[in-house]
Scaffold this active site. Structure first.
Site, PDB file in Angstrom:
ATOM      1  N   ASP A  60     -77.558 -19.059  33.518  1.00  0.00           N
ATOM      2  CA  ASP A  60     -76.859 -20.315  33.764  1.00  0.00           C
ATOM      3  C   ASP A  60     -75.776 -19.985  34.793  1.00  0.00           C
ATOM      4  OD1 ASP A  60     -75.020 -22.413  33.737  1.00  0.00           O
ATOM      5  OD2 ASP A  60     -75.260 -22.790  31.591  1.00  0.00           O
ATOM      6  N   SER A 139     -74.977 -32.501  49.152  1.00  0.00           N
ATOM      7  CA  SER A 139     -75.719 -33.760  49.001  1.00  0.00           C
ATOM      8  C   SER A 139     -75.202 -34.766  50.023  1.00  0.00           C
ATOM      9  CB  SER A 139     -75.520 -34.329  47.596  1.00  0.00           C
ATOM     10  OG  SER A 139     -75.959 -35.679  47.541  1.00  0.00           O
ATOM     11  N   TYR A 152     -70.942 -36.806  40.385  1.00  0.00           N
ATOM     12  CA  TYR A 152     -71.839 -35.959  41.186  1.00  0.00           C
ATOM     13  C   TYR A 152     -71.381 -35.863  42.632  1.00  0.00           C
ATOM     14  CZ  TYR A 152     -76.156 -34.559  43.612  1.00  0.00           C
ATOM     15  OH  TYR A 152     -77.084 -33.917  44.408  1.00  0.00           O
ATOM     16  N   LYS A 156     -70.158 -32.534  44.804  1.00  0.00           N
ATOM     17  CA  LYS A 156     -70.814 -32.052  46.020  1.00  0.00           C
ATOM     18  C   LYS A 156     -69.837 -32.065  47.200  1.00  0.00           C
ATOM     19  CE  LYS A 156     -74.968 -31.080  44.505  1.00  0.00           C
ATOM     20  NZ  LYS A 156     -75.507 -29.716  44.605  1.00  0.00           N
TER      21      LYS A 156
HETATM   22  N1  LIG Z   1     -83.841 -34.003  45.663  1.00  0.00           N
HETATM   23  C1  LIG Z   1     -82.932 -34.659  46.351  1.00  0.00           C
HETATM   24  O1  LIG Z   1     -83.198 -35.748  46.871  1.00  0.00           O
HETATM   25  C2  LIG Z   1     -81.558 -34.081  46.542  1.00  0.00           C
HETATM   26  C3  LIG Z   1     -80.657 -34.825  47.314  1.00  0.00           C
HETATM   27  C4  LIG Z   1     -79.383 -34.327  47.520  1.00  0.00           C
HETATM   28  C5  LIG Z   1     -79.013 -33.107  46.966  1.00  0.00           C
HETATM   29  N2  LIG Z   1     -79.909 -32.405  46.215  1.00  0.00           N
HETATM   30  C6  LIG Z   1     -79.446 -31.104  45.669  1.00  0.00           C
HETATM   31  O2  LIG Z   1     -80.415 -30.115  45.925  1.00  0.00           O
HETATM   32  C7  LIG Z   1     -80.429 -29.149  44.875  1.00  0.00           C
HETATM   33  C8  LIG Z   1     -81.834 -28.994  44.330  1.00  0.00           C
HETATM   34  O3  LIG Z   1     -82.287 -30.260  43.911  1.00  0.00           O
HETATM   35  P1  LIG Z   1     -83.771 -30.557  43.462  1.00  0.00           P
HETATM   36  O4  LIG Z   1     -84.040 -31.976  43.780  1.00  0.00           O
HETATM   37  O5  LIG Z   1     -84.701 -29.498  43.937  1.00  0.00           O
HETATM   38  O6  LIG Z   1     -83.552 -30.473  41.877  1.00  0.00           O
HETATM   39  P2  LIG Z   1     -84.467 -29.951  40.693  1.00  0.00           P
HETATM   40  O7  LIG Z   1     -83.911 -30.582  39.466  1.00  0.00           O
HETATM   41  O8  LIG Z   1     -85.908 -30.138  41.011  1.00  0.00           O
HETATM   42  O9  LIG Z   1     -84.164 -28.396  40.677  1.00  0.00           O
HETATM   43  C9  LIG Z   1     -82.902 -27.897  40.295  1.00  0.00           C
HETATM   44  C10 LIG Z   1     -83.125 -26.577  39.585  1.00  0.00           C
HETATM   45  O10 LIG Z   1     -81.818 -26.087  39.209  1.00  0.00           O
HETATM   46  C11 LIG Z   1     -81.935 -25.557  37.908  1.00  0.00           C
HETATM   47  N3  LIG Z   1     -80.635 -25.558  37.247  1.00  0.00           N
HETATM   48  C12 LIG Z   1     -79.962 -26.644  36.774  1.00  0.00           C
HETATM   49  N4  LIG Z   1     -78.820 -26.236  36.179  1.00  0.00           N
HETATM   50  C13 LIG Z   1     -78.787 -24.889  36.296  1.00  0.00           C
HETATM   51  C14 LIG Z   1     -77.856 -23.906  35.860  1.00  0.00           C
HETATM   52  N5  LIG Z   1     -76.747 -24.227  35.186  1.00  0.00           N
HETATM   53  N6  LIG Z   1     -78.123 -22.595  36.127  1.00  0.00           N
HETATM   54  C15 LIG Z   1     -79.253 -22.250  36.794  1.00  0.00           C
HETATM   55  N7  LIG Z   1     -80.170 -23.145  37.229  1.00  0.00           N
HETATM   56  C16 LIG Z   1     -79.932 -24.445  36.975  1.00  0.00           C
HETATM   57  C17 LIG Z   1     -82.936 -26.461  37.192  1.00  0.00           C
HETATM   58  O11 LIG Z   1     -83.481 -25.814  36.057  1.00  0.00           O
HETATM   59  C18 LIG Z   1     -83.954 -26.728  38.298  1.00  0.00           C
HETATM   60  O12 LIG Z   1     -85.017 -25.803  38.291  1.00  0.00           O
HETATM   61  C19 LIG Z   1     -79.420 -29.645  43.833  1.00  0.00           C
HETATM   62  O13 LIG Z   1     -78.186 -28.970  44.016  1.00  0.00           O
HETATM   63  C20 LIG Z   1     -79.276 -31.122  44.166  1.00  0.00           C
HETATM   64  O14 LIG Z   1     -78.032 -31.623  43.771  1.00  0.00           O
HETATM   65  C21 LIG Z   1     -81.158 -32.870  45.984  1.00  0.00           C
END
Ligand SMILES: NC(=O)c1ccc[n+]([C@@H]2O[C@H](COP(=O)([O-])OP(=O)(O)OC[C@H]3O[C@@H](n4cnc5c(N)ncnc54)[C@H](O)[C@@H]3O)[C@@H](O)[C@H]2O)c1
Length: 249
Positions: A60, A139, A152, A156
């Site tokens: 974590d 983000s 959130y 970010k």
């Molecule tokens: N998908 C989008 O549209 C989007 C947009 C803006 C920002 N983001 C950012 O991009 C990043 C990845 O997003 P995603 O869409 O691939 O999300 P996702 O939920 O598919 O993947 C996130 C991963 O982080 C892991 N995780 C969560 N908490 C954790 C912790 N405490 N310790 C270790 N691992 C942890 C989860 O288990 C998961 O595998 C994030 O930081 C998210 O905020 C995503």
């Protein structure tokens, strides 16, 4: 690239998995870190199947002892860590009046404290190498603000500011620090959950994206690979929007 070791957090799925695979493709040995080591198996297997080198790490990111132990394990297995992709994150859509201290602290612990802890854990290796790359995934909501996303988006926003301050402090040590604020990236656990929740038709979403397609994890991974490479050595403290033109600053 010459042999380098990268750590990618939240790399079991989505954007993190794409970044891990892409860095491995470019020649890095990769620590694939997620909450649960077993969930990292697919990413590690994909990297190995393509001829790369990777290990699974369960931690974590908000827990200092777990994060430092994971970095120690990676260092012992593959060598000093000089590329860090802080990608692990959690989202939240709680309306303002319902935000609790517990929720706020939970989101900030993972989205803000987590990247800081991991940076501290790999910092000695980067300092010793006089070379390092830290790529923080923020983000687009940090750039625009967003309804029901005070917790959130502000977390970010802290990632963006942390990037700028780290870049100034670490620049003389040969370490660059940049952030990528994704727009709407499909095919991740987070974006699929959002899609189910809001049921916004794709045509409507597309109207907000000038290039008229939604993002894929590989779009972020491409920018990440460049920021991790020698080619970006004169770029630090920056926000590299990868969003199809949805946010233009
Ligand atoms: N998908 C989008 O549209 C989007 C947009 C803006 C920002 N983001 C950012 O991009 C990043 C990845 O997003 P995603 O869409 O691939 O999300 P996702 O939920 O598919 O993947 C996130 C991963 O982080 C892991 N995780 C969560 N908490 C954790 C912790 N405490 N310790 C270790 N691992 C942890 C989860 O288990 C998961 O595998 C994030 O930081 C998210 O905020 C995503």
């Amino acid at each position: 690239m010459a042999y380098k070791v990268a750590l990618v957090s939240g790399a079991a799925a989505g954007i993190g998995a794409a970044c891990a695979k892409r860095l491995a493709q470019d020649g890095a040995a990769v620590g694939v870190l997620d909450l649960d080591e077993a969930r990292c198996a697919d990413t590690v297997a994909a990297i190995k199947a393509a001829g790369g080198s990777a290990i699974a790490l369960g931690a974590d990111v908000s827990k200092r002892d777990q994060a430092f132990a994971a970095v120690e394990k990676l260092r012992d297995a593959l060598g000093p860590v000089t590329i860090l992709v802080n990608n692990a994150g959690v989202t939240d859509f709680t309306p303002f009046e319902e935000i609790t201290d517990e929720l706020w602290d939970f989101v900030y612990a993972i989205n803000v404290r987590g990247p800081m802890i991991l940076a501290q854990a790999v910092f000695p290796d980067m300092k010793a190498a006089h070379w390092g790359r830290i790529i923080n995934i923020s983000s687009s909501s940090a750039q625009t603000g967003a309804i029901n996303m005070i917790t959130y988006s502000s977390s970010k926003g802290a990632v963006v500011t942390m990037t700028r301050s780290m870049a100034q402090e670490f620049g003389p040590l040969g370490i660059t620090v940049n952030n990528i604020p994704p727009g709407s990236v499909m095919n991740t656990i987070m974006s699929e959950a959002n899609r189910d929740r809001f049921q916004i038709p794709t045509e409507v979403l597309l109207q907000t994206v000038p290039v008229r397609r939604l993002g894929e994890p590989e779009d972020i991974a491409n920018a990440c690979a460049w920021l991790a490479s020698e080619a970006s050595s004169y770029v630090t403290g920056q926000t590299i929007g990868v969003n199809g033109g949805r946010v233009v600053t």
